[in-house]
Design an enzyme around this catalytic site. Structure first.
Site, PDB file in Angstrom:
ATOM      1  N   CYS A   1       0.806  -1.218   0.000  1.00 24.50           N
ATOM      2  CA  CYS A   1       0.000   0.000   0.000  1.00 24.50           C
ATOM      3  C   CYS A   1       0.845   1.276   0.000  1.00 24.50           C
ATOM      4  CB  CYS A   1      -0.924   0.031   1.210  1.00 24.50           C
ATOM      5  SG  CYS A   1      -2.052  -1.364   1.291  1.00 24.50           S
TER       6      CYS A   1
ATOM      7  N   SER B   1     -11.818  -0.081   3.550  1.00 26.25           N
ATOM      8  CA  SER B   1     -11.578   0.590   2.276  1.00 26.25           C
ATOM      9  C   SER B   1     -12.251  -0.166   1.142  1.00 26.25           C
ATOM     10  CB  SER B   1     -10.080   0.713   2.007  1.00 26.25           C
ATOM     11  OG  SER B   1      -9.466  -0.561   2.007  1.00 26.25           O
TER      12      SER B   1
ATOM     13  N   HIS C   1      -9.431   2.412  -2.504  1.00 28.22           N
ATOM     14  CA  HIS C   1      -8.015   2.237  -2.177  1.00 28.22           C
ATOM     15  C   HIS C   1      -7.341   1.377  -3.244  1.00 28.22           C
ATOM     16  CE1 HIS C   1      -4.322   1.322  -0.231  1.00 28.22           C
ATOM     17  NE2 HIS C   1      -4.737   0.406   0.630  1.00 28.22           N
TER      18      HIS C   1
ATOM     19  N   CYS D   1      -0.844   2.836   6.382  1.00 29.85           N
ATOM     20  CA  CYS D   1      -0.332   1.551   6.861  1.00 29.85           C
ATOM     21  C   CYS D   1      -0.042   0.652   5.673  1.00 29.85           C
ATOM     22  CB  CYS D   1      -1.327   0.896   7.813  1.00 29.85           C
ATOM     23  SG  CYS D   1      -2.947   0.544   7.098  1.00 29.85           S
TER      24      CYS D   1
END
Length: 384
Positions: free
Chosen positions: A90, A238, A339, A369
């Site tokens: 991510c 998300s 996301h 994160c």
């Protein structure tokens, strides 16, 4: 240490694609095709050839050889410009920007394009190369296997969101309240064209697809997604999405030589890592590390983008750091916007820059994160 390492990096252009719903309007658009218009827009903006490109992407299987190189060539970047595709889950898009800043500060490059891209919709299924002599074969979902599952035990990331919620004693209503706040803000932003300045429209989609499809009244009615009696649902986690984002960055000296005016300054950035099962809390420590580095107090930061991998991640970070939720994700976060894994780190930087400028504010921090126990954070200032 050379004084160059204490000088801000200029952001002279920044844009993102609209974010598409998983298997929605952008389901047949590759990550390369999502990122190419963004890089083309940066190129048109200043008519500059970068020295290099760094683009983050997590789900690279089936994307073709050297996806970032494909973007560069399709966007009209000179063939002699080297390109790198990065994967930090991510954090890929944000890490691309951080690596670009380091390269500029080392004096290796003067102008860098950095960002991220992801088509979650086009991620393929995988099979081991050696087939069985007879019988059934197993297919693995690339999206899950390389994107949404812990590598050691293949538990979905939502399991660890539940762990944080349980450990900290959060209630379902608190997570749903954060999700509702995210949805309400994102819907307002889309309806009122708040994102128009930062978005490069695509032929298939001109604005973010997910927010206006969401029904706020249903948030509290959804069933748990990961545990029968759990707290995390599709609404307070998300949304999977497709999208891209990119920025042009350079040294102050280079910007002045070219007589450019910066959109923003990158003041500092940090990484943090601890146990994989607590990746949900890693942004807190990345932010604390960053605040110490740049000499700010949390109370001195005007706006925050803390990625809503799950609502509990952003909620817990805000509570732990004493941040007013009114300053966090003011135009909605990933619970509402989506996301796209490799793009989000760059997307939240772009959104933060434009939010600060629109509000006439000065300081911002973006953080997220990362599966595997990590986090990244970056500090932005708008020049006065």
């Amino acid at each position: 240490m050379s004084s160059v390492f204490h000088q801000p990096i200029w952001v002279t252009a920044a844009t993102r694609s609209p974010l598409g719903q998983y298997m929605g309007a952008l389901q047949s658009v590759s990550a390369v095709s999502l990122a190419t218009p963004c890089v083309e827009h940066l190129h048109d903006w200043s008519d500059l050839q970068p020295d290099t490109l760094y683009l983050g992407q997590v789900l690279q299987a089936g994307a073709g050889q050297a996806p970032a190189r494909q973007v560069a060539l399709a966007a009209g970047i000179d063939e002699d410009v080297p390109v790198t595709t990065l994967n930090k889950v991510c954090g890929s898009g944000m890490m691309a920007v951080m690596v670009g800043c380091d390269q500029i500060r080392l004096g290796r490059h003067d102008i860098v394009v950095a960002g991220g891209m992801e088509s979650m919709s086009m991620s393929p299924y995988l099979q081991h190369r050696t087939p069985p002599r007879m019988g059934h074969a197993t297919l693995y979902d690339h999206l899950f296997y390389d994107g949404l599952e812990n590598a050691d035990d293949h538990r979905l990331m939502g399991h660890f969101g539940e762990l944080l919620a349980q450990e900290m004693g959060y209630e379902r209503a608190q997570l749903d309240e954060w999700a509702l706040m995210s949805v309400t803000r994102a819907q307002y932003a889309v309806e009122h064209g708040v994102f128009d300045a930062e978005i490069t429209p695509l032929p298939h989609l001109a604005s973010d697809e997910i927010p206006l499809k969401l029904k706020p009244e249903r948030i509290s009615q959804l069933k748990p997604a990961f545990k029968p009696q759990g707290l995390i649902t599709a609404a307070n986690a998300s949304a999977m999405a497709d999208g891209a984002a990119a920025l042009t960055i350079m040294s102050k000296a280079q910007g002045q030589r070219l007589d450019l005016v910066p959109l923003a300054h990158i003041i500092g950035y940090s990484e943090y890592a601890h146990a994989p099962k607590w990746f949900t809390t890693a942004p807190i420590y990345a932010i604390e590390k960053l605040l110490l580095q740049v000499g700010w107090r949390a109370s001195e930061v005007d706006l925050w983008e803390i990625n809503e991998a799950f609502a509990v991640v952003s909620l817990h970070a805000a509570m732990s750091l004493g941040i007013n939720p009114e300053k966090v994700n003011i135009h909605g976060g990933a619970c509402a916007l989506g996301h796209p894994l490799g793009a989000t780190g760059a997307r939240i930087i772009v959104t933060l820059i434009y939010a600060l400028r629109a509000k006439g504010l000065h300081r911002g921090i973006a953080a997220l994160c990362i599966g595997g126990g990590e986090a990244t954070a970056i500090a932005i200032e708008i020049p006065e």
